[in-house]
Scaffold this motif. Sequence first.
Motif, PDB file in Angstrom:
ATOM      1  N   VAL A 151       0.418  -1.419   0.416  1.00  0.00           N
ATOM      2  CA  VAL A 151      -0.290   0.086  -0.054  1.00  0.00           C
ATOM      3  C   VAL A 151       0.695   1.063   0.176  1.00  0.00           C
ATOM      4  O   VAL A 151       0.241   2.155  -0.464  1.00  0.00           O
ATOM      5  N   LYS A 152       2.464   0.900   1.150  1.00  0.00           N
ATOM      6  CA  LYS A 152       3.206   2.240   0.537  1.00  0.00           C
ATOM      7  C   LYS A 152       3.318   2.862  -0.541  1.00  0.00           C
ATOM      8  O   LYS A 152       3.953   3.793  -0.901  1.00  0.00           O
ATOM      9  N   SER A 153       4.022   1.674  -1.633  1.00  0.00           N
ATOM     10  CA  SER A 153       4.495   1.691  -2.548  1.00  0.00           C
ATOM     11  C   SER A 153       3.326   2.468  -3.662  1.00  0.00           C
ATOM     12  O   SER A 153       3.857   3.137  -4.428  1.00  0.00           O
ATOM     13  N   PHE A 154       2.328   1.467  -3.800  1.00  0.00           N
ATOM     14  CA  PHE A 154       1.333   2.491  -4.450  1.00  0.00           C
ATOM     15  C   PHE A 154       1.176   3.598  -3.715  1.00  0.00           C
ATOM     16  O   PHE A 154       1.570   4.641  -4.636  1.00  0.00           O
ATOM     17  N   LEU A 155       0.629   3.921  -2.850  1.00  0.00           N
ATOM     18  CA  LEU A 155       0.742   5.682  -2.655  1.00  0.00           C
ATOM     19  C   LEU A 155       1.929   6.473  -3.303  1.00  0.00           C
ATOM     20  O   LEU A 155       2.102   7.487  -3.374  1.00  0.00           O
ATOM     21  N   GLN A 156       3.335   5.616  -3.175  1.00  0.00           N
ATOM     22  CA  GLN A 156       4.132   6.765  -3.561  1.00  0.00           C
ATOM     23  C   GLN A 156       4.628   6.767  -4.656  1.00  0.00           C
ATOM     24  O   GLN A 156       4.705   8.018  -5.284  1.00  0.00           O
ATOM     25  N   LYS A 157       4.172   6.041  -5.238  1.00  0.00           N
ATOM     26  CA  LYS A 157       3.681   5.990  -6.770  1.00  0.00           C
ATOM     27  C   LYS A 157       3.431   6.937  -7.126  1.00  0.00           C
ATOM     28  O   LYS A 157       3.480   7.688  -8.527  1.00  0.00           O
ATOM     29  N   HIS A 158       2.442   7.164  -6.630  1.00  0.00           N
ATOM     30  CA  HIS A 158       1.087   7.710  -6.737  1.00  0.00           C
ATOM     31  C   HIS A 158       0.700   9.269  -6.349  1.00  0.00           C
ATOM     32  O   HIS A 158      -0.026   9.630  -5.829  1.00  0.00           O
ATOM     33  N   ARG A 159       2.078   9.612  -5.790  1.00  0.00           N
ATOM     34  CA  ARG A 159       1.985  10.798  -5.061  1.00  0.00           C
ATOM     35  C   ARG A 159       1.711  11.944  -5.724  1.00  0.00           C
ATOM     36  O   ARG A 159       1.126  12.890  -5.308  1.00  0.00           O
ATOM     37  N   LEU A 160       2.413  12.107  -7.092  1.00  0.00           N
ATOM     38  CA  LEU A 160       2.123  13.127  -7.943  1.00  0.00           C
ATOM     39  C   LEU A 160       0.708  13.170  -8.449  1.00  0.00           C
ATOM     40  O   LEU A 160      -0.064  14.206  -8.163  1.00  0.00           O
ATOM     41  N   PHE A 189      -1.502  14.774  -5.698  1.00  0.00           N
ATOM     42  CA  PHE A 189      -1.566  15.704  -5.294  1.00  0.00           C
ATOM     43  C   PHE A 189      -2.426  16.636  -6.290  1.00  0.00           C
ATOM     44  O   PHE A 189      -3.224  17.786  -6.457  1.00  0.00           O
ATOM     45  N   ILE A 190      -1.769  16.291  -7.867  1.00  0.00           N
ATOM     46  CA  ILE A 190      -2.733  17.056  -8.595  1.00  0.00           C
ATOM     47  C   ILE A 190      -4.143  16.761  -8.381  1.00  0.00           C
ATOM     48  O   ILE A 190      -5.029  17.699  -8.379  1.00  0.00           O
ATOM     49  N   GLY A 191      -5.069  15.190  -8.187  1.00  0.00           N
ATOM     50  CA  GLY A 191      -6.552  15.563  -7.868  1.00  0.00           C
ATOM     51  C   GLY A 191      -7.034  15.826  -6.984  1.00  0.00           C
ATOM     52  O   GLY A 191      -7.918  16.605  -6.843  1.00  0.00           O
ATOM     53  N   GLY A 192      -5.813  15.878  -5.668  1.00  0.00           N
ATOM     54  CA  GLY A 192      -6.259  16.799  -4.648  1.00  0.00           C
ATOM     55  C   GLY A 192      -6.447  18.794  -4.434  1.00  0.00           C
ATOM     56  O   GLY A 192      -7.445  19.383  -4.494  1.00  0.00           O
ATOM     57  N   PHE A 193      -5.953  18.976  -5.743  1.00  0.00           N
ATOM     58  CA  PHE A 193      -5.360  20.481  -6.205  1.00  0.00           C
ATOM     59  C   PHE A 193      -6.930  20.425  -7.105  1.00  0.00           C
ATOM     60  O   PHE A 193      -7.478  21.992  -6.740  1.00  0.00           O
ATOM     61  N   PHE A 194      -7.097  19.906  -7.804  1.00  0.00           N
ATOM     62  CA  PHE A 194      -8.583  20.003  -8.423  1.00  0.00           C
ATOM     63  C   PHE A 194      -9.805  20.286  -7.654  1.00  0.00           C
ATOM     64  O   PHE A 194     -10.318  20.823  -7.502  1.00  0.00           O
ATOM     65  N   ILE A 195      -9.249  19.132  -6.500  1.00  0.00           N
ATOM     66  CA  ILE A 195     -10.728  19.258  -5.888  1.00  0.00           C
ATOM     67  C   ILE A 195     -10.890  20.488  -4.698  1.00  0.00           C
ATOM     68  O   ILE A 195     -12.076  20.920  -4.751  1.00  0.00           O
ATOM     69  N   ILE A 227     -13.660  19.265 -10.503  1.00  0.00           N
ATOM     70  CA  ILE A 227     -14.269  18.386  -9.471  1.00  0.00           C
ATOM     71  C   ILE A 227     -14.597  16.873 -10.765  1.00  0.00           C
ATOM     72  O   ILE A 227     -14.164  15.938 -10.041  1.00  0.00           O
ATOM     73  N   ILE A 228     -14.406  17.433 -12.171  1.00  0.00           N
ATOM     74  CA  ILE A 228     -14.159  16.151 -12.882  1.00  0.00           C
ATOM     75  C   ILE A 228     -12.969  16.239 -13.069  1.00  0.00           C
ATOM     76  O   ILE A 228     -12.670  14.781 -13.388  1.00  0.00           O
ATOM     77  N   PHE A 229     -12.327  16.609 -13.155  1.00  0.00           N
ATOM     78  CA  PHE A 229     -10.919  16.437 -13.265  1.00  0.00           C
ATOM     79  C   PHE A 229     -10.413  15.454 -12.350  1.00  0.00           C
ATOM     80  O   PHE A 229      -9.519  14.862 -11.946  1.00  0.00           O
ATOM     81  N   GLY A 230     -10.783  15.904 -11.099  1.00  0.00           N
ATOM     82  CA  GLY A 230     -10.303  15.497 -10.034  1.00  0.00           C
ATOM     83  C   GLY A 230     -11.016  14.191  -9.642  1.00  0.00           C
ATOM     84  O   GLY A 230     -10.061  13.280  -9.046  1.00  0.00           O
ATOM     85  N   THR A 231     -11.920  14.029  -9.574  1.00  0.00           N
ATOM     86  CA  THR A 231     -12.001  12.777  -9.593  1.00  0.00           C
ATOM     87  C   THR A 231     -12.254  11.605 -10.878  1.00  0.00           C
ATOM     88  O   THR A 231     -11.926  10.385 -10.324  1.00  0.00           O
ATOM     89  N   VAL A 265       2.982   8.028 -19.431  1.00  0.00           N
ATOM     90  CA  VAL A 265       2.360   9.738 -19.011  1.00  0.00           C
ATOM     91  C   VAL A 265       1.210   9.623 -19.125  1.00  0.00           C
ATOM     92  O   VAL A 265       0.540   9.681 -20.432  1.00  0.00           O
ATOM     93  N   ASN A 266       0.642  10.332 -18.330  1.00  0.00           N
ATOM     94  CA  ASN A 266      -1.563  10.493 -18.380  1.00  0.00           C
ATOM     95  C   ASN A 266      -0.847  12.004 -19.029  1.00  0.00           C
ATOM     96  O   ASN A 266      -0.907  12.811 -18.346  1.00  0.00           O
ATOM     97  N   TYR A 267      -0.986  12.124 -20.415  1.00  0.00           N
ATOM     98  CA  TYR A 267      -1.048  13.587 -21.623  1.00  0.00           C
ATOM     99  C   TYR A 267      -3.081  14.263 -20.512  1.00  0.00           C
ATOM    100  O   TYR A 267      -2.144  15.633 -20.431  1.00  0.00           O
ATOM    101  N   LEU A 268      -3.686  13.533 -20.671  1.00  0.00           N
ATOM    102  CA  LEU A 268      -4.549  14.083 -20.433  1.00  0.00           C
ATOM    103  C   LEU A 268      -4.932  14.695 -18.194  1.00  0.00           C
ATOM    104  O   LEU A 268      -5.739  15.933 -18.384  1.00  0.00           O
ATOM    105  N   THR A 269      -3.871  14.223 -17.750  1.00  0.00           N
ATOM    106  CA  THR A 269      -4.170  15.376 -16.229  1.00  0.00           C
ATOM    107  C   THR A 269      -2.837  16.135 -16.818  1.00  0.00           C
ATOM    108  O   THR A 269      -3.289  17.192 -15.946  1.00  0.00           O
TER     109      THR A 269
END
Length: 565
Positions: free
Chosen positions: A168-177, A180-186, A217-221, A378-382
Amino acid sequence: MYKKSIHQNVITLIILFIAVTSIMLFFGSDAFSSKSAVSLGSLDDGYSISARNETNTSVKLSTFHIKNIRRGEIIRLYNDLPEDEIISPTIMFITYLSTVDVYVDGKLVYSYGHDYYNKGKIIPKKQHLITLDDKDKNESLEIVVVAGENGAFENFGPIYFGTRKDLVKSFLQKHRLVIFIGGFFIMYACLLLSLALYLTLQKKRALSLLASAGVGIIFGTYIYAYEDVFCFISNNDYFFTILEYISLYFIPLAIVLTIYSVQNYKAGIIQKIIEAVNLILPIIFIILHVSNKVHLSRFPIAIHILCVVDILFLFPPLVKRLYTEFRKEIESTTYTGINAFSYLTFGFISFMVMGFIEIVKYNVKIYGNNPDNFLTRVNYLTLGSLYFTICLFIYYLLNSIEHINSQYVKEQLEGLAYTDELTGLINRAKCMQFTKTLESPYAVVSIDLDRLKLVNDTYGHLEGDKMIRTFSELLSKAFDGASLIGRTGGDEFMVIYESPSANVCDKAIRTLEEYMAEFNQKKEKFTLSASMGYAYSSELSTMGFNDVFYLADSRMYEMKEKHHA
C-alpha cells in the motif's frame, strides 16, 4: 506596444510551463520514496500463460499482449511464489473488467467478479490485495482471468509481492503526484464553489465560477478514479468504475462550457449543435448502461471522435475569440499592462494538445504495437487538465487585478472629465448626469458667489480664481456629508442631499456663513459672501428635479436681490 506585450506573455508562459513541469517531475520522482517500498518484489518473469488453446512458457509478464479479446475468453497465468521470509505475504495486481480466481498449489484462495459477470453487469476495475498464508511460500501460483467485456484488456499489469503495509505504501508513493494533482483539483473546485455561493448571495453573476468548479470536480474525480486512488479509500469498486467513465465523458462539455461562460461567447448554429451533442451523448451512454443494453466501457472511441470534432469545430472559434479579446484589451485606453486572456488561451491550447496526444496514445495502445516507455506511461490528459486549471486560476487572479486596476484608471480618467479643474469640485456635466439618477426624497441648494465680477475687474482673474478656490474649500467643509457638491458655472454652485434629515440645509448654510465671516476678519483683498436658496423634493407634488431646482434657484435670487439692495 502590441508586439512587446505578446513577447512578454510568451516568455512568461514558457517559464510557467517549464516550472510546473519540472516541479511535477521532481515531485513524482523516487527522491521522496522510502527504501522499504522501493525494495518490494515484482513477479514479472518465468510465467507460463495459457490463452486461445496455446501455452507460452518463460514469458515476461510486462511484455505479454493479447489483441481483440472477447467476452468470456479465459487467460491462465502460472508461476511460483518466491521464498522470501515475509510474514503474511501479499500479492497485489490490477484487473480491468474481468473476473479473477487465484489458486495457490491448486487451492482457491481468492475470487472476484463472478456476480457481476453472471448478471451481465460491467465488472469493476479492481486493485487486488490478496494476503496468503505463511506456508504458501514457494508454492505454485495460478491466476485465472475471464474477460467480462469485448476488449476488456490487452495486457497485464505488474504483480507485486510483499507485506500488505509495504504494498500500500509503495502504491501511494508511486501515485504521489496523482494524489497531489487530484487534491489540487478538488480544493480548487471547493474554493470556487464557496466564492460562487458568496457572489450568488450578493446577487452577482457566478456562472463562470460554477462552470470552472465543475471542471475541477470532474478532473479530480476522473484522475482519482483512473489512477485507482479510490480503491484505497473505499471498496465500492463498481461505483468508482462508473464514476471514471462518466467523468471522462463529460470532460469535453465541461471545458467548452467553462470557456463560453468566462468569455460570454455566443456560439453559431454549428457550435450549438455540437454543444448539444456533447451534452446528449454522455446522457445516452448512461441510459444505455443503466438499462444494461450497452456498458459504459464501450464508448471511449465515440468520445474520442467527439473530442476531435470539438477540436476542429468548437475550439478554433474560441481561440480566435480569446485572441480578439487579448488584442482589444491591450489596445484599450485602460490597459494596465496585465493581460489575463493570454494565460487562458495558453491553458486552453495546452489542454487541446495534451488531450489529442492522449487520444492518439490510447488508440495506438489498442490497435498498434503498444511500446512501453516513459512517453506511453505519461497521462497526457492529466497534464493538460493541470495546465488548463492552473492557467484558469491565474486568469481569474489576473482578471481581478486587471479589473481593479482598469477601474482605478477609469475613475482617474472620469475624475479628469468630471472634475472642475480650478476647485476640485464636481463639474456641471457630472452634476447634470447625477441629477438624472436622483430618487425622492432629496434636497437641492443653489448657491451664487457674490461680487466675483467686481474682484476680477479690480484685482485681476488670478485674485478672482483665489476667491473661487477659497469659497469652494469653505463650501466643502460646511456641506460635509452632502451627496454632491459641484460648480455649475463661473460663480454658481450646487449642493444635493439624498434622503435629507430635517433642517440639514439651514444648518449647513449657517455654518458656511460662519466660515465666511471668520475668513473676512483676515482682511484679504476680497471678502466672501454668497446668495443661497434651497428646496426639498417633498415640497412639490411633481417631484421632478428641474422643478425642485427652479424653486431653490428662485429663493437664491431672492437673497441675491437683498445682498445687492
